[in-house]
Scaffold this active site. Structure first.
Site, mmCIF file in Angstrom:
data_model
loop_
_atom_site.group_PDB
_atom_site.id
_atom_site.type_symbol
_atom_site.label_atom_id
_atom_site.label_comp_id
_atom_site.label_asym_id
_atom_site.label_seq_id
_atom_site.Cartn_x
_atom_site.Cartn_y
_atom_site.Cartn_z
ATOM 1 N N ASP A 195 77.000 -14.739 82.842
ATOM 2 C CA ASP A 195 77.262 -13.109 83.116
ATOM 3 C C ASP A 195 75.903 -12.548 82.962
ATOM 4 O OD1 ASP A 195 77.242 -13.153 80.353
ATOM 5 O OD2 ASP A 195 78.959 -11.786 80.038
ATOM 6 N N TYR A 230 72.759 -10.207 82.071
ATOM 7 C CA TYR A 230 72.178 -9.572 81.025
ATOM 8 C C TYR A 230 72.705 -8.217 80.400
ATOM 9 C CZ TYR A 230 68.569 -13.541 81.177
ATOM 10 O OH TYR A 230 67.770 -14.439 81.374
ATOM 11 N N PHE A 248 70.033 -15.360 85.074
ATOM 12 C CA PHE A 248 68.794 -15.972 84.328
ATOM 13 C C PHE A 248 67.482 -14.980 84.595
ATOM 14 C CE2 PHE A 248 71.229 -20.045 84.313
ATOM 15 C CZ PHE A 248 71.227 -19.872 83.060
ATOM 16 N N HIS A 306 72.364 -26.515 78.078
ATOM 17 C CA HIS A 306 71.918 -24.839 78.391
ATOM 18 C C HIS A 306 70.476 -24.984 77.921
ATOM 19 C CE1 HIS A 306 72.091 -20.600 78.588
ATOM 20 N NE2 HIS A 306 72.887 -20.867 79.613
#
Length: 222
Positions: free
Chosen positions: A65, A67, A78, A188
């Site tokens: 989701d 920031y 990102f 990740h």
């Protein structure tokens, strides 16, 4: 809010955005933005589709989701706005990219519009979030919509590279047809995962370019 998409996506998603759940989703998102501080700005909710047309699509990166800090999110997973400090996960992405490709200069901006314009769909599972409350819009029906987007790409396109980073993205990408697409998986890029040896050394950036080149497509200028 009546969402509009890049025309190529509007055609591909025409049936999906007519479904009752999507109307409910947009209504819920409108209410969230009216009653709370939410990100990204509402006009950037579908920025991932605006920058990368369906016709030009070459790579899909799946995030969780946006920031949730003030002025950070710009609608691309990102990615942060110019002038915002590069977040830890993105810093690790850049670090692996540099080591993989042997580049010298570390990016000074975390704005990934330059990737999106080259045919990379930077898709978050949820396209909105409340300020200072990560994953706060998970209960909305964004997941249904983004699952449908991934499935459409898998069905309608060929030779797409899917970059699947972390267990959450792996679940989102479980139904991708791997017989006609390249799916690259790793841990990740968050510091916790990366420091456990699950991120660095995946060489996804060079693998992506080799695959694209083998299919007669232009490589990504990472």
């Amino acid at each position: 809010m009546q969402p509009t998409f890049n025309p190529s996506w509007q055609f591909i998603l025409a049936d999906e955005i007519q479904k009752p759940y999507f109307s409910d989703l947009i209504k819920s998102v409108d209410e969230e933005y009216q009653n709370h501080s939410c990100f990204p700005p509402k006009e950037l909710l579908f920025a991932a589709f605006d920058y990368c047309s369906f016709d030009d699509l070459k790579v899909v990166i799946i995030g969780q989701d946006p920031y949730h800090g003030f002025n950070e999110a710009n609608g691309l997973c990102f990615s942060v706005n110019d002038g915002i400090k590069i977040p830890p996960s993105l810093r690790n992405i850049f670090r692996e990219m540099n080591e993989d490709l042997g580049t010298i200069f570390f990016p000074t901006s975390g704005n990934l519009e330059r990737w999106a314009k080259q045919g990379i769909l930077l898709l978050n599972a949820s396209l909105s979030v409340r300020m200072d409350s990560p994953n706060s819009h998970k209960h909305l029906k964004w997941g249904t919509f983004t699952d449908a987007v991934i499935q459409k790409i898998s069905e309608e396109k060929e030779n797409i590279v899917f970059l699947i980073w972390g267990s959450f993205a792996q679940k989102k990408g479980a139904k991708i047809d791997r017989s006609k697409h390249l799916v690259l998986e790793s841990g990740h890029p968050s510091p916790m995962s990366a420091n456990q040896g699950k991120w660095f050394g995946n060489k996804h950036f060079s693998q992506t370019n080799r695959y694209l080149k083998s299919k007669g497509k232009n490589e990504i200028e990472w």
